[in-house]
Design a protein around this motif. Structure first.
Motif, short mmCIF file in Angstrom:
data_model
loop_
_atom_site.label_atom_id
_atom_site.label_comp_id
_atom_site.label_asym_id
_atom_site.label_seq_id
_atom_site.Cartn_x
_atom_site.Cartn_y
_atom_site.Cartn_z
N HIS A 169 -7.37 7.84 -6.15
CA HIS A 169 -7.77 6.66 -5.88
C HIS A 169 -9.04 6.43 -6.88
O HIS A 169 -9.63 7.27 -7.19
CB HIS A 169 -8.25 6.64 -4.41
CG HIS A 169 -7.15 6.41 -3.47
ND1 HIS A 169 -6.37 5.32 -3.44
CD2 HIS A 169 -6.64 7.47 -2.44
CE1 HIS A 169 -5.44 5.44 -2.57
NE2 HIS A 169 -5.56 6.53 -1.83
N THR A 209 -0.45 -0.09 -10.39
CA THR A 209 -1.01 0.86 -9.48
C THR A 209 -2.21 1.60 -10.12
O THR A 209 -2.85 2.26 -9.33
CB THR A 209 0.11 2.01 -9.53
OG1 THR A 209 0.19 2.64 -10.53
CG2 THR A 209 1.48 1.66 -8.93
N ASP A 238 -8.48 1.40 2.39
CA ASP A 238 -8.03 2.81 2.95
C ASP A 238 -9.28 3.42 3.69
O ASP A 238 -9.19 3.86 4.80
CB ASP A 238 -7.33 3.88 2.08
CG ASP A 238 -5.83 3.48 1.95
OD1 ASP A 238 -5.43 2.51 2.52
OD2 ASP A 238 -5.15 4.07 0.91
N SER A 286 3.82 12.21 -2.08
CA SER A 286 2.48 11.76 -1.61
C SER A 286 2.20 12.39 -0.53
O SER A 286 3.19 12.58 0.58
CB SER A 286 2.51 10.20 -1.27
OG SER A 286 2.32 9.60 -2.48
N ARG A 290 -0.17 9.25 -4.76
CA ARG A 290 -1.43 9.33 -3.88
C ARG A 290 -1.05 9.41 -2.32
O ARG A 290 -0.14 8.97 -1.95
CB ARG A 290 -2.18 8.02 -4.21
CG ARG A 290 -2.64 7.80 -5.79
CD ARG A 290 -3.82 6.90 -5.89
NE ARG A 290 -2.99 5.54 -5.59
CZ ARG A 290 -2.98 4.67 -6.63
NH1 ARG A 290 -3.39 5.04 -7.97
NH2 ARG A 290 -2.39 3.46 -6.28
N SER A 340 2.65 6.51 -7.15
CA SER A 340 1.64 7.31 -8.14
C SER A 340 1.26 8.47 -7.16
O SER A 340 0.42 9.14 -7.67
CB SER A 340 0.50 6.58 -8.22
OG SER A 340 -0.13 5.70 -7.15
N ASN A 365 2.67 1.44 -3.55
CA ASN A 365 1.90 1.52 -4.90
C ASN A 365 1.44 3.27 -4.76
O ASN A 365 1.32 3.74 -5.79
CB ASN A 365 0.73 0.67 -4.79
CG ASN A 365 1.03 -0.61 -5.28
OD1 ASN A 365 2.17 -0.88 -6.00
ND2 ASN A 365 0.27 -1.49 -5.04
N ASN A 366 1.14 3.59 -3.47
CA ASN A 366 0.64 4.86 -3.39
C ASN A 366 1.81 6.06 -3.64
O ASN A 366 1.70 7.03 -3.97
CB ASN A 366 0.10 5.35 -1.92
CG ASN A 366 -1.46 4.68 -1.95
OD1 ASN A 366 -2.01 4.63 -2.91
ND2 ASN A 366 -1.72 4.05 -0.71
N SER A 382 8.77 10.62 -4.00
CA SER A 382 7.30 10.95 -4.04
C SER A 382 6.88 12.26 -3.56
O SER A 382 7.46 12.66 -2.69
CB SER A 382 6.58 9.58 -3.46
OG SER A 382 5.37 10.12 -3.53
N ALA A 407 1.00 -1.20 -0.10
CA ALA A 407 0.04 -0.01 -0.04
C ALA A 407 0.74 1.56 -0.01
O ALA A 407 0.62 2.19 -0.81
CB ALA A 407 -0.98 0.07 1.19
N ILE A 436 -0.81 8.51 1.14
CA ILE A 436 -0.42 7.21 2.15
C ILE A 436 -0.98 7.21 3.30
O ILE A 436 -1.14 8.64 4.12
CB ILE A 436 1.05 7.23 2.32
CG1 ILE A 436 1.59 7.02 1.07
CG2 ILE A 436 1.68 6.06 3.13
CD1 ILE A 436 3.30 7.10 0.96
#
Length: 747
Positions: A602, A590, A654, A265, A192, A190, A186-187, A263, A183, A194
């Motif tokens: 997401h 992802t 999530d 994120s 996204r 990309s 992958n986040n 990242s 998790a 966390i």
């Protein structure tokens, strides 16, 4: 996750392997077979509680590696009885099926220790599980010990067993996406958000390659005990911790991954959950001494490898997607009138590129005694769907468009069902000549798929400016050498009885604009879903290759730094990343086609592969085996499923963790509608809120959202409140909302 890696290791050593499982993915099996084409791999599809399948799988084997289990705490919490049935009774059934002189390896868990007081934990520490999953694994260990002792005491069977208590395993791209490390990775890849649960977890993270080493060493030890006359023994049950002797905090994992992936994120922190033990380090002294086990993959190297593997999978997926249907990005597309003929009998929509470059859609006007015209073109209209007929006449192809509609000569008359056609007129014809027609001659641009329609005699069509409403235009035929043919898009909506893909289907400008470029207010007539996706696939592949090259340039041994934690309020996140939304592709590692200049989000459009096979009995009292013999009532199946399921089953992991932590709701302020709209809304509330009201189109969804937001609306506080802006579409019946539409969206 562990099973596929262990199968590969055994096949590489030319060991015959039989796999019994309830869920397989053909592409993953194909990859294994392609990698080991001469190997002896046998697949048995079934449940370990199925005596027939179990006997079939045991035919000719010398030992068993038992990995089948409900292997997550949350899954066990959703059906306690089924969790115990699989993990405890299932283990007992497998033990009973092991052949004489065989061996048995149990994949146990550090969860049997719970939250131990003394670290590192040694193997003779008593069981003290903190949750139902840990209790099921502890019970399974007790079953194994009693079974082997009973077989030895009664001399019914010669059997040895090893139980490997695994620390937190990570490192496989095909692992469960909702687990901690996948998790985070992958986040982060990309960009996204966390989610960190608690943040004070301090856990022993062991790489899947080290775990496979441990299983291989255990197999070797048991096989020697079975076959070597010097080491032959029976009736032994041994326990080993498998880990790294080191712990890593959740905060460290996130900071290292953020630095590794560069990242942006943001971080969402939610309260911890005491059902999940938060501190663990297992002693591997015994495993090192007796098995020869040693963890070789550091947490830094393991995270680096996982990031590299995920990006490699991404590159492979994007390259493969460009070669596959329906994209075929490397092929030159070619359209002909033969494609038009294939749409005979289909339901289609028509769009044209207007004088100012805007997209206009052919709209149907309901017929009555005063208005017979059914041909009108409008920008931002609701798209009408027409029944299309196509036929060949000599060298030409002629098409017509119609639909069934109700006709009322007056308001009191009974409605009649009539066939309405797209009718065009040719003005300035000689007196007495028929100036209307319903068939069109069609031409197709071979490289773009644009359709050009003319009158049957070849007279060009043009948009009349003499029309009651400026936004609406009529299309008429006029013989004028200066008139250019309008580019039109012909899009099939449904072709009953005709196998997809249908010609032109992926070249519709409206879905291309809305779903791919994500601009609701900018419709590119030249857009094509295929063309847009192909360009994005290529850009995303190049971006992933650049990121992979950066990782490959790391020097060894891998040492990761730690990025600062990106803390902040949720309402600040969007300000940090002011980018357009990326496309989504299910099957992508992802899900996000990240070109480097877009924002991954997401998505509810895609779900990770369902590697847990018993989700159908979650939150029920049913057992997953035998499969529940319940025949659904087609009239109540939706209601029955809603009654049976928990809300937690229909949201992503999530979100489930967030809401089960019972967070404080953020301050929500709902913007009040303009006074005039409030008056109309309050006086015709059913037209705003009744589900499925045909006149209001999507109003029921907009109204449901507004009403939900109103329930939790609080007075606005600067810097704290999230603002919800109601949205109601423009339409012919809500003239006030039409006037206010731009102002509402701009708030």
């Amino acid at each position: 996750m562990i099973g596929k890696h262990l199968v590969r290791r055994l096949l590489r050593a030319s060991v015959p392997v039989t796999v019994l499982d309830v869920i397989f993915f053909e592409d993953e099996l194909e990859q294994i077979r392609d990698a080991y084409p001469t190997s002896d791999l046998r697949i048995v599809h079934g449940d370990i509680r199925d005596d027939g399948k179990l006997a079939e799988a045991m035919d000719g084997v010398s030992g068993v590696v038992h990995l089948a289990a409900v292997s997550r705490v949350l899954w066990c919490l959703e059906n306690l009885d089924d969790c115990n049935d699989v993990n405890v009774r299932g283990t007992e059934k497998v033990l009973n099926a092991v052949p004489d002189h065989g061996w048995f390896i149990q994949a146990s868990s550090r969860e049997v220790y719970g939250d131990p007081e003394i670290l590192p934990v040694v193997e003779d520490t008593p069981h003290n599980p903190a949750n139902v999953y840990g209790r099921s694994k502890a019970s399974a260990e007790d079953v194994i010990t009693r079974h082997v002792n009973a077989m030895t005491r009664t001399k019914a069977k010669k059997l040895n067993a090893i139980m490997l208590r695994l620390s937190n395993v990570y490192g496989a791209v095909e692992g469960h996406h909702e687990r901690l490390v996948p998790a985070i990775m992958n986040n982060a890849l990309s960009n996204r958000p966390i989610q960190m649960v608690g943040g004070d977890q301090n856990l022993d993270m062991v790489h899947v390659n080290d775990v496979v080493d441990a299983f291989s060493l255990a197999i070797t030890r048991l096989d020697r005990q079975r076959t070597s006359w010097m080491r032959k023994r029976h009736g032994s049950v041994e326990v080993f911790n498998i880990g790294t002797d080191h712990s890593t905090t959740a905060t460290e994992l996130i900071r290292k991954t953020l630095w590794l992936t560069n990242s942006s994120s943001p971080l969402r922190v939610i309260p911890g959950d005491d059902r999940f033990p938060s501190h663990y380090v297992g002693s591997t002294v015994k495993a090192s001494k007796e098995l020869g086990y040693a963890a070789r993959v550091s947490i830094d190297a393991g995270l680096h490898q996982l990031a590299s593997d995920t990006l490699s999978e991404t590159v492979a997926f994007l390259a493969r997607r460009q070669r596959e249907a329906p994209f075929y990005c490397d092929r030159t597309k070619h359209y002909t009138t033969a494609d038009v003929l294939k749409l005979d009998g289909c339901r289609v929509s028509l769009a044209l590129k207007g004088d100012k470059g805007n997209i206009m859609y052919n709209e149907h006007l309901r017929a009555n005694k005063d208005r017979n015209t059914t041909n009108q073109w409008e920008h931002f209209s609701e798209v009408s769907v027409w029944d299309m007929a196509a036929r060949r006449e000599g060298d030409e192809v002629l098409v017509s468009f119609s639909l069934d509609d109700e006709y009322r000569p007056n308001n009191d008359a009974k409605a009649e069902l009539v066939k309405e056609h797209v009718v065009l007129h040719i003005p300035e014809r000689e007196p007495g000549a028929d100036d209307s027609f319903t068939e069109f001659r069609v031409r197709v641009q071979p490289d773009t798929g644009y359709v050009h329609l003319t009158a049957p005699d070849g007279t060009p069509l043009w948009l009349s400016r003499r029309w009651p409403k400026p936004a609406r235009r009529g299309l008429v035929a006029r013989q004028d050498t200066d008139t250019e043919l309008y580019n039109m898009r012909l899009t099939p909506v449904c072709c009953a009885g005709k196998k997809a893909p249908w010609p032109f289907f992926k070249d519709d400008p409206l879905p291309s604009a809305l779903l791919d470029t994500r601009y609701a207010a900018q419709h590119d007539f030249n857009a094509s879903q295929i063309a847009v996706q192909c360009s994005r696939f290529a850009a995303a592949e190049a971006h992933a290759r650049r990121r992979l090259a950066t990782l490959e340039a790391f020097s060894t041994p891998i040492v990761l730094q730690q990025a600062p934690l990106p803390l902040g309020r949720p309402q600040d996140w969007r300000q940090r990343r002011n980018k357009d939304i990326c496309s989504v592709q299910c099957g992508h590692p992802t899900f996000c086609v990240d070109t480097g200049d877009c924002l991954c989000t997401h998505t509810a459009q895609c779900s990770p592969r369902a590697r847990f096979p018993f989700g159908a009995v979650a939150n029920t009292k049913l057992f997953s085996y035998p499969s529940p013999s319940v025949t659904p009532n087609p009239d109540t199946v939706l209601v029955d499923n809603v009654a049976r399921m928990s809300w937690a089953n229909v949201i992503n992991p999530d979100a489930r963790r967030y809401f089960t932590s019972k967070p404080e709701w953020p301050l929500m302020t709902t913007v009040r509608n303009p006074d005039e709209m409030e008056v109309i809304k309050n006086s015709t509330e059913h037209e705003f809120y009744v589900l499925g009201n045909s006149r209001m189109g999507c109003f029921s969804a907009d109204g449901a959202m507004e009403r939900s937001a109103q329930l939790i609306s609080k007075p606005f506080k600067e810097g704290e409140s999230l603002v919800f802006v109601p949205y109601f579409s423009v339409n012919d019946w809500m003239t006030v909302s039409g006037r206010w539409w731009g102002a509402i969206v701009a708030v």
